[in-house]
Design a protein around this motif. Structure first.
Motif, PDB file in Angstrom:
ATOM      1  N   GLU A   1       0.838  -1.191   0.000  1.00  0.00           N
ATOM      2  CA  GLU A   1       0.000   0.000   0.000  1.00  0.00           C
ATOM      3  C   GLU A   1       0.881   1.252   0.000  1.00  0.00           C
ATOM      4  N   ALA A   2       1.966   1.229   0.789  1.00  0.00           N
ATOM      5  CA  ALA A   2       2.889   2.369   0.837  1.00  0.00           C
ATOM      6  C   ALA A   2       3.658   2.516  -0.472  1.00  0.00           C
ATOM      7  N   LEU A   3       4.092   1.405  -1.056  1.00  0.00           N
ATOM      8  CA  LEU A   3       4.845   1.446  -2.313  1.00  0.00           C
ATOM      9  C   LEU A   3       4.005   1.995  -3.455  1.00  0.00           C
ATOM     10  N   LEU A   4       2.734   1.631  -3.471  1.00  0.00           N
ATOM     11  CA  LEU A   4       1.837   2.126  -4.515  1.00  0.00           C
ATOM     12  C   LEU A   4       1.467   3.587  -4.280  1.00  0.00           C
ATOM     13  N   LYS A   5       1.232   3.933  -3.020  1.00  0.00           N
ATOM     14  CA  LYS A   5       0.841   5.303  -2.694  1.00  0.00           C
ATOM     15  C   LYS A   5       1.938   6.301  -3.036  1.00  0.00           C
ATOM     16  N   THR A   6       3.203   5.885  -2.834  1.00  0.00           N
ATOM     17  CA  THR A   6       4.338   6.778  -3.109  1.00  0.00           C
ATOM     18  C   THR A   6       4.812   6.684  -4.553  1.00  0.00           C
ATOM     19  N   ARG A   7       4.121   5.867  -5.351  1.00  0.00           N
ATOM     20  CA  ARG A   7       4.435   5.693  -6.774  1.00  0.00           C
ATOM     21  C   ARG A   7       5.859   5.174  -6.986  1.00  0.00           C
ATOM     22  N   LEU A   8       6.336   4.391  -6.019  1.00  0.00           N
ATOM     23  CA  LEU A   8       7.645   3.756  -6.204  1.00  0.00           C
ATOM     24  C   LEU A   8       7.529   2.524  -7.080  1.00  0.00           C
ATOM     25  N   ILE A   9       6.343   1.938  -7.161  1.00  0.00           N
ATOM     26  CA  ILE A   9       6.088   0.835  -8.082  1.00  0.00           C
ATOM     27  C   ILE A   9       4.791   1.110  -8.819  1.00  0.00           C
ATOM     28  N   GLU A  10       4.681   0.509  -9.991  1.00  0.00           N
ATOM     29  CA  GLU A  10       3.460   0.637 -10.780  1.00  0.00           C
ATOM     30  C   GLU A  10       2.434  -0.405 -10.373  1.00  0.00           C
ATOM     31  N   SER A  11       2.934  -1.624 -10.088  1.00  0.00           N
ATOM     32  CA  SER A  11       2.071  -2.709  -9.607  1.00  0.00           C
ATOM     33  C   SER A  11       2.953  -3.772  -8.987  1.00  0.00           C
ATOM     34  N   ARG A  12       2.355  -4.599  -8.156  1.00  0.00           N
ATOM     35  CA  ARG A  12       3.121  -5.699  -7.561  1.00  0.00           C
ATOM     36  C   ARG A  12       3.584  -6.683  -8.627  1.00  0.00           C
ATOM     37  N   ASP A  13       2.720  -6.952  -9.579  1.00  0.00           N
ATOM     38  CA  ASP A  13       3.028  -7.957 -10.599  1.00  0.00           C
ATOM     39  C   ASP A  13       4.272  -7.612 -11.410  1.00  0.00           C
ATOM     40  N   THR A  14       4.547  -6.333 -11.584  1.00  0.00           N
ATOM     41  CA  THR A  14       5.691  -5.921 -12.412  1.00  0.00           C
ATOM     42  C   THR A  14       6.886  -5.461 -11.580  1.00  0.00           C
ATOM     43  N   SER A  15       6.851  -5.713 -10.272  1.00  0.00           N
ATOM     44  CA  SER A  15       7.876  -5.148  -9.384  1.00  0.00           C
ATOM     45  C   SER A  15       9.056  -6.076  -9.113  1.00  0.00           C
ATOM     46  N   ASN A  16       9.036  -7.310  -9.639  1.00  0.00           N
ATOM     47  CA  ASN A  16      10.154  -8.241  -9.437  1.00  0.00           C
ATOM     48  C   ASN A  16      10.426  -8.432  -7.941  1.00  0.00           C
ATOM     49  N   TYR A  17       9.383  -8.740  -7.206  1.00  0.00           N
ATOM     50  CA  TYR A  17       9.417  -8.763  -5.741  1.00  0.00           C
ATOM     51  C   TYR A  17       9.786 -10.131  -5.187  1.00  0.00           C
ATOM     52  N   HIS A  18      10.684 -10.143  -4.184  1.00  0.00           N
ATOM     53  CA  HIS A  18      10.987 -11.345  -3.405  1.00  0.00           C
ATOM     54  C   HIS A  18      11.122 -10.957  -1.935  1.00  0.00           C
ATOM     55  N   ARG A  19      10.723 -11.851  -1.051  1.00  0.00           N
ATOM     56  CA  ARG A  19      10.884 -11.664   0.393  1.00  0.00           C
ATOM     57  C   ARG A  19      11.871 -12.699   0.927  1.00  0.00           C
ATOM     58  N   CYS A  20      12.580 -12.345   2.008  1.00  0.00           N
ATOM     59  CA  CYS A  20      13.531 -13.282   2.580  1.00  0.00           C
ATOM     60  C   CYS A  20      12.851 -14.296   3.481  1.00  0.00           C
ATOM     61  N   GLY A  21      11.935 -13.828   4.331  1.00  0.00           N
ATOM     62  CA  GLY A  21      11.280 -14.738   5.268  1.00  0.00           C
ATOM     63  C   GLY A  21       9.775 -14.560   5.257  1.00  0.00           C
ATOM     64  N   ARG A  22       9.048 -15.652   5.560  1.00  0.00           N
ATOM     65  CA  ARG A  22       7.590 -15.599   5.703  1.00  0.00           C
ATOM     66  C   ARG A  22       7.290 -15.783   7.186  1.00  0.00           C
ATOM     67  N   THR A  23       7.077 -14.683   7.888  1.00  0.00           N
ATOM     68  CA  THR A  23       6.824 -14.806   9.316  1.00  0.00           C
ATOM     69  C   THR A  23       5.337 -14.972   9.589  1.00  0.00           C
ATOM     70  N   ASP A  24       5.037 -15.730  10.650  1.00  0.00           N
ATOM     71  CA  ASP A  24       3.654 -16.054  10.987  1.00  0.00           C
ATOM     72  C   ASP A  24       2.941 -14.921  11.703  1.00  0.00           C
ATOM     73  N   LYS A  25       1.679 -15.130  11.936  1.00  0.00           N
ATOM     74  CA  LYS A  25       0.866 -14.202  12.729  1.00  0.00           C
ATOM     75  C   LYS A  25       1.534 -13.962  14.075  1.00  0.00           C
ATOM     76  N   GLY A  26       1.697 -12.686  14.424  1.00  0.00           N
ATOM     77  CA  GLY A  26       2.248 -12.341  15.728  1.00  0.00           C
ATOM     78  C   GLY A  26       3.756 -12.275  15.811  1.00  0.00           C
ATOM     79  N   VAL A  27       4.463 -12.709  14.775  1.00  0.00           N
ATOM     80  CA  VAL A  27       5.926 -12.727  14.787  1.00  0.00           C
ATOM     81  C   VAL A  27       6.458 -11.367  14.319  1.00  0.00           C
ATOM     82  N   SER A  28       7.540 -10.903  14.944  1.00  0.00           N
ATOM     83  CA  SER A  28       8.137  -9.611  14.616  1.00  0.00           C
ATOM     84  C   SER A  28       9.436  -9.799  13.850  1.00  0.00           C
ATOM     85  N   ALA A  29      10.032  -8.681  13.431  1.00  0.00           N
ATOM     86  CA  ALA A  29      11.301  -8.747  12.686  1.00  0.00           C
ATOM     87  C   ALA A  29      12.099  -7.472  12.912  1.00  0.00           C
TER      88      ALA A  29
END
Length: 456
Positions: free
Chosen positions: A109-137
């Motif tokens: 939502e922040a990336l789209l609002k600031t126009r840093l990306i056009e869409s998620r699909d075209t952003s070449n996005y990867h995450r390092c970890g998938r944290t569960d509900k309640g987990v912090s980082a």
């Protein structure tokens, strides 16, 4: 990793035909699989309800229309972002169809609002970890293509058919990514730093090791036993008995390498109030692996299990089936660091680094004040004069200190008589799960064939 599994239609097998009874399908499912199935179906119903509400415009109201923005005037740049978040009130990191309250939803939502990306699909996005509900980082890392002011440089990709070269204005000073994102992100989520990276860099696949930390009060735990047991986890092992098996999503290899596992005391306080830190470093992790490990280490530290239980659980030939036990709470778990070696060099923007410190200090103050209030209440209760059959005296003279601070970290009802792990009911083995899954898929495939025949 400690992943957050979306309860979406794509995450479980196609539902049985509404016009056909499927008793054979459920006869081949274990009790655990049936419970899992029901939970997923309930989540799916919630998803569908929310989708209908969103479609009707009654779920969250109509959002303000953004002005048109010409992305063709800008190139993109492949960057890594280091993200910290307090996940206690979020439903995990990964986007879910039945909830907007995820870290990833807020980030995009922040990336789209600031126009840093056009869409998620075209952003070449990867995450390092998938944290569960309640987990912090503290050290979550994502890699993504963002809008850039630059024409050349590390990670810069010239947009095909773009007009960045002829765009008026500054094309030598980079966008302040940390500043622009933190301005619009929720207070529990902060971008700490960014780094330009090569186009081939992936936050998921380029990561060399991940560090998780788990915080807990000492309570009645024997930390020496706990530390000694933790060292037995180090090395390459099959951790199927120390995670939640996810065969339905194709995970059948449970061998992982732990590089470090130890416990340190962060603050020495009497009567069980010392805060401790478990650190586990590995190349990659399985679903709920850390929380299962913590649960077993707690049983050892409470004297309920012998330290040899770790070796027994890692001995898959002898013990191919996981005993049933409750995993530890998600609240104290933190994805503390993701390491990439020399692949990147973080850029901390000075003014926003100071702002992030100020922001976290204020959050620390709020939670510490609450903790102090409760601690003072406990101290007063400890000296309160309590009436017994023979006398009235301060509670601390009548009773030894209660050391129950860590007990709540393993949720659920606790039996008065402890049943050892290997005397409990066992979960299905990997082979049994795969066999049941194959039977279900065959039944569904046969049913689908019959449905297609009827339709034709």
């Amino acid at each position: 990793a400690e992943s957050n599994k979306m309860a979406s239609p794509g995450n479980f097998d196609r539902e049985p035909s509404a016009t056909r009874s499927t008793p054979d399908l459920y006869e081949h499912m274990s009790r655990e699989d049936l419970i899992d199935r029901v939970q997923k179906l309930e989540a799916h119903v919630t998803q569908l309800r929310n989708i209908v509400l969103k479609h009707d415009g009654t779920h969250s109201g109509q959002k303000k229309q953004q002005r048109d923005f010409d992305f063709n005037k800008y190139n993109t740049r492949h960057v890594a972002l280091k993200v910290a978040y307090l996940g206690w009130d979020y439903h995990g990191f990964v986007v879910q169809e039945d909830s907007d309250k995820t870290i990833e939803s807020a980030l995009f939502e922040a990336l789209l609002k600031t126009r840093l990306i056009e869409s998620r699909d075209t952003s070449n996005y990867h995450r390092c970890g998938r944290t569960d509900k309640g987990v912090s980082a503290l050290g979550q890392v994502i890699s993504i293509d963002l809008r850039t002011n630059l024409l050349t440089g590390v990670g810069v990709k010239v947009r095909e058919g773009g007009t960045a070269c002829s765009r008026p204005g500054d094309n030598t000073t980079e966008i302040r990514y940390v500043y622009i994102l933190n301005k619009v992100l929720p207070p529990e989520i902060r971008v700490l730093a960014w780094a330009p990276v090569d186009p081939e860099f992936s936050a998921r696949f380029s990561c060399k090791k991940r560090t998780y930390k788990y915080y807990f009060p000492k309570g009645n735990l024997d930390l020496q036993r706990m530390n000694e047991a933790a060292t037995k986890l180090i090395g390459e092992h099959d951790f199927r008995n120390l995670c939640k098996m996810d065969v339905g999503n194709g995970v059948i290899n449970f061998t992982r390498k732990i590089l470090r596992a130890d416990i340190v005391v962060l603050s020495q306080v009497e009567n069980g109030y010392s805060m401790c830190e478990l650190t586990v470093v590995g190349q990659a992790f399985l679903w709920h692996q850390i929380r299962c490990i913590v649960s077993v280490l707690f049983l050892i530290a409470q004297g309920k299990e012998d330290m040899s239980i770790v070796e027994e659980l890692l001995n898959i030939e002898k013990n191919p089936r996981k005993p049933q036990y409750t995993m530890a709470s998600e609240l104290p778990l933190v994805l503390f660091d993701c390491e990439f070696g020399d692949d990147l060099e973080w850029i901390y923007e000075a003014d926003w680094h100071e702002e992030n410190i100020r922001h976290l200090q204020q959050m620390w103050a709020q939670y510490t004040i609450k903790s102090t209030v409760i601690k003072r209440m406990l101290e007063e209760l400890d000296v309160a004069k309590v009436e017994t059959e023979s006398d009235i005296a301060p509670w601390n003279e009548l009773s030894a200190p209660f050391l129950q601070q860590s007990d709540w970290l393993i949720p659920g009802n606790k039996s008065r008589i402890y049943k050892p792990l290997f005397k409990r009911q066992m979960c299905d083995s990997l082979e049994q799960r795969m066999k049941c899954l194959n039977k279900r898929r065959k039944l569904l495939g046969k049913e689908e064939t019959e449905d297609n025949s009827e339709a034709s």
